[in-house]
Design an enzyme around this catalytic site. Structure first.
Site, PDB file in Angstrom:
ATOM      1  N   GLY A   9      -2.153  -9.043 119.249  1.00  0.00           N
ATOM      2  CA  GLY A   9      -2.851  -7.831 119.656  1.00  0.00           C
ATOM      3  C   GLY A   9      -2.712  -7.528 121.135  1.00  0.00           C
ATOM      4  N   SER A  10      -1.811  -8.221 121.819  1.00  0.00           N
ATOM      5  CA  SER A  10      -1.739  -8.162 123.283  1.00  0.00           C
ATOM      6  C   SER A  10      -1.240  -6.844 123.840  1.00  0.00           C
ATOM      7  CB  SER A  10      -0.857  -9.300 123.810  1.00  0.00           C
ATOM      8  OG  SER A  10      -1.463 -10.543 123.562  1.00  0.00           O
ATOM      9  N   LEU A  52      -1.218 -16.902 128.029  1.00  0.00           N
ATOM     10  CA  LEU A  52      -0.969 -15.627 127.327  1.00  0.00           C
ATOM     11  C   LEU A  52      -1.829 -15.445 126.082  1.00  0.00           C
ATOM     12  CD1 LEU A  52       2.931 -15.257 127.445  1.00  0.00           C
ATOM     13  CD2 LEU A  52       1.255 -14.383 129.074  1.00  0.00           C
ATOM     14  N   LYS A 111       5.225  -6.328 132.299  1.00  0.00           N
ATOM     15  CA  LYS A 111       4.352  -7.498 132.202  1.00  0.00           C
ATOM     16  C   LYS A 111       5.034  -8.708 132.831  1.00  0.00           C
ATOM     17  CE  LYS A 111       1.811  -9.998 128.529  1.00  0.00           C
ATOM     18  NZ  LYS A 111       1.587 -10.035 127.066  1.00  0.00           N
ATOM     19  N   SER A 149      -3.067  -9.919 126.098  1.00  0.00           N
ATOM     20  CA  SER A 149      -2.646 -10.494 127.361  1.00  0.00           C
ATOM     21  C   SER A 149      -1.932  -9.497 128.278  1.00  0.00           C
ATOM     22  CB  SER A 149      -1.714 -11.688 127.094  1.00  0.00           C
ATOM     23  OG  SER A 149      -0.550 -11.286 126.380  1.00  0.00           O
TER      24      SER A 149
END
Length: 579
Positions: A232-233, A183, A134, A209
């Protein structure tokens, strides 16, 4: 003539540089977009990948890839090259990448091949494995844009700790993936790289994100990815894209050196975790990283080696024993869509057939936990976001809904239901330190209340233990149209309470089975909007995943219990269990 704002010029140059980094031979001759919103099969059918490259990239079990690398069945060079080409194909279809550094990655792969050939030994447990990251994890010599124009030109002078450890483990970092501005969205869109699309239906979001990772992995453009999760990304993109992931507890894995939004906010910590198409990839990542003793590189990391006892479920009756799962059919804030309910029914039936007990979970103080967490997240009154945007002059994105121009350019469109609002928490207000301390007090009391509630389930399990794990949706729906992913509390519950959690795929939306529910007494405006959003034709074929929730710092046990559920589901399907 009016001149273009400086931030737009910077952004367009950066996006063009990303495109220019694609080898010309890896460009898809024609992009099947408007006629074919589902592009999952395009890498396999577009003709750019050789039979050997398809064999490598279609192998989803990371343990098989690692074994082939260790035994020189495949070289790291050809493995990295194959995934790189597929990643670039995925990017052309979903806009999932932010950094392409082919020569650097292939040089690293060749060095690993030379070491294995010359010494007969691998560099580490992830020897030769391409790993995507990421766009938060700094890699020396590369920019870390992280969804902000102000990140352009900010070259890292050293690797973040997780990248340093991946190198020690023998991995090959090879691409970085897209994120939303700030984000803090469940959608992946920013002013630099634009919007990332879900490969199962480009009109839908891959979540956020870590949505760039989700789209890339769904397209099999990477065997293993690293994302982050504060609300919860990791789990939302995994659920929307049919993947496995693990959200570890605070400070189990090293975050030091990563770029971040809300930097310094430690009330609810962001954590990093792996994403993959196989559970083996999740375990391989966890054991490899923890074996490097990350607490010696990041002072915040908990000094906890990988525990084989916990992996063997020492506190859950042992491997092979009867487990008791509790199903959270509804969290009392937003009721899940029909495909999620069907997935929970399938999981319940599969686990009971495998000899485990399944009971209902009774939600406890969920709305209070939700309000506490969301108030903490905006306690600075959006000061962090506006300050970062002011550095370049770019505007703060206030809606993830696509513009009309974007819909036309990308070939997707939707009509959102009305009203679609999120009104459970008031407008952001800048809290004093004392007010934040009071929120901390409230959160601590809520965590204690929830722990006590969990412990009391010992009366209902029949195992002599409290519930071993909770099964729930990760989100109340599958992937939704861009701009409409507003529900995050099924996941944020775990961030607020610091529960370890995983996500795993269960099924796909089937319009014949997943018929709309009858209207119910709505909990709130969002619950009503989510209910009205459901349309079987819109979501047909989307992956449906569930979340498994365990206790704090229970990564080993949560992962092992996820294996138990996953194996039960596969056995149930193979034996023709009702779907």
């Amino acid at each position: 003539m009016a001149t273009e704002p400086g931030w737009k010029t910077l952004a367009s140059r950066k996006k063009q540089a990303l495109h220019d980094a694609i080898p010309r031979g890896w460009l898809i001759p024609s992009l099947p977009i408007s006629e074919h919103p589902n592009v999952i099969e395009v890498p396999r059918t577009c003709g750019l990948l050789t039979a050997r490259e398809l064999e490598i990239t279609e192998t989803t079990d990371v343990e098989v890839i690692l074994r082939n690398l260790r035994t020189s069945v495949w070289t790291s060079l050809e493995t990295t090259g194959a995934f790189y080409k597929r990643a670039v194909i995925a990017h052309q279809l979903t806009n999932c990448l932010t950094e392409i550094f082919v020569e650097r990655a292939l040089t690293r792969a060749m060095e690993l091949d030379d070491i294995l050939r010359d010494t007969g030994k691998v560099v580490g447990p992830l020897h030769g494995l391409p790993v995507s990251l990421k766009d938060q994890f700094k890699i020396k010599g590369l920019e870390t844009v992280m969804g902000y124009v102000s990140g352009i030109g900010q070259y890292a002078d050293r690797d973040s700790v997780i990248v340093e450890i991946l190198y020690k483990c023998g991995a090959v970092p090879f691409v970085r993936t897209n994120v939303p501005q700030t984000l803090m969205w469940g959608e992946t869109h920013n002013n630099v790289f634009g919007r990332t699309l879900n490969p199962y239906n480009r009109s839908l979001t891959p979540g956020g994100s870590s949505g760039g990772e989700g789209a890339l992995l769904a397209m099999k453009g990477s065997p293993l990815g690293v994302g982050t999760d504060i609300g919860g990304s990791l789990r939302i993109p995994a659920a929307f894209c049919g993947l496995y992931t693990l959200r570890p507890s605070y400070s189990r894995l090293p975050y030091h050196g990563a770029a971040n939004a809300l930097s310094g906010q430690e009330s609810i910590l962001s954590v990093l975790g792996p994403m993959a198409n196989s559970l083996a990839g999740i375990k391989d990542f966890m054991t490899a990283v923890i074996a490097e003793k990350p607490w010696n590189l990041d002072p915040v990391v908990v000094r906890k080696p990988w525990s084989e006892d916990e992996w063997d479920l020492c506190e859950h009756g042992g491997v092979g024993g009867q487990l008791c799962f509790a199903v959270m059919w509804d969290n009392g804030v937003v009721r899940p869509h029909p495909p999620l309910v069907r997935a929970m029914r399938i999981a319940k039936a599969a686990l009971e057939k495998a000899g485990h007990r399944v009971i209902d979970w009774v939600p406890h103080k969920h709305l209070e936990i939700y309000k506490n967490a969301e108030t903490i997240f905006v306690a600075d009154g959006n000061h962090d976001y506006t300050t970062e945007c002011a550095k370049s002059g770019e505007p703060l994105i206030r809606t993830m809904a696509p513009s009309e121009e974007e819909e036309v350019a990308e070939g997707y469109a939707f009509e959102p239901p009305a009203p679609f609002v999120k009104a459970l928490v008031g407008a952001p207000a800048h809290h004093r330190a004392y007010d934040l301390w009071k929120l901390h007090d409230e959160k601590r009391a809520l965590r204690k209340a929830h722990l006590d509630h969990w412990e009391r389930t010992v009366r209902d399990t029949g195992t002599g233990r409290p519930v071993d794990a909770i099964l729930s949706p990760a989100v109340a729906y599958t992937a939704v149209p861009h701009g409409l992913n507003t529900d995050s509390f099924y996941t944020t519950l775990c961030n607020a309470l610091d529960y370890t959690a995983s996500v795993f795929p269960v099924t796909h939306v089937d319009p014949a089975r997943d018929v709309p529910h009858e209207p119910h007494a709505f909990y709130n405006h969002e619950d009503e909007a989510v209910y009205r959003l459901y349309n079987t034709d819109l979501f047909a074929g989307c992956p449906v995943g569930l979340q498994l929730i365990g206790r704090t710092l229970e990564e080993e046990a949560v992962l092992r219990m996820t294996y138990v559920v996953d194996e039960a589901l596969k056995r149930y399907a193979s034996e023709g269990g009702p779907a």
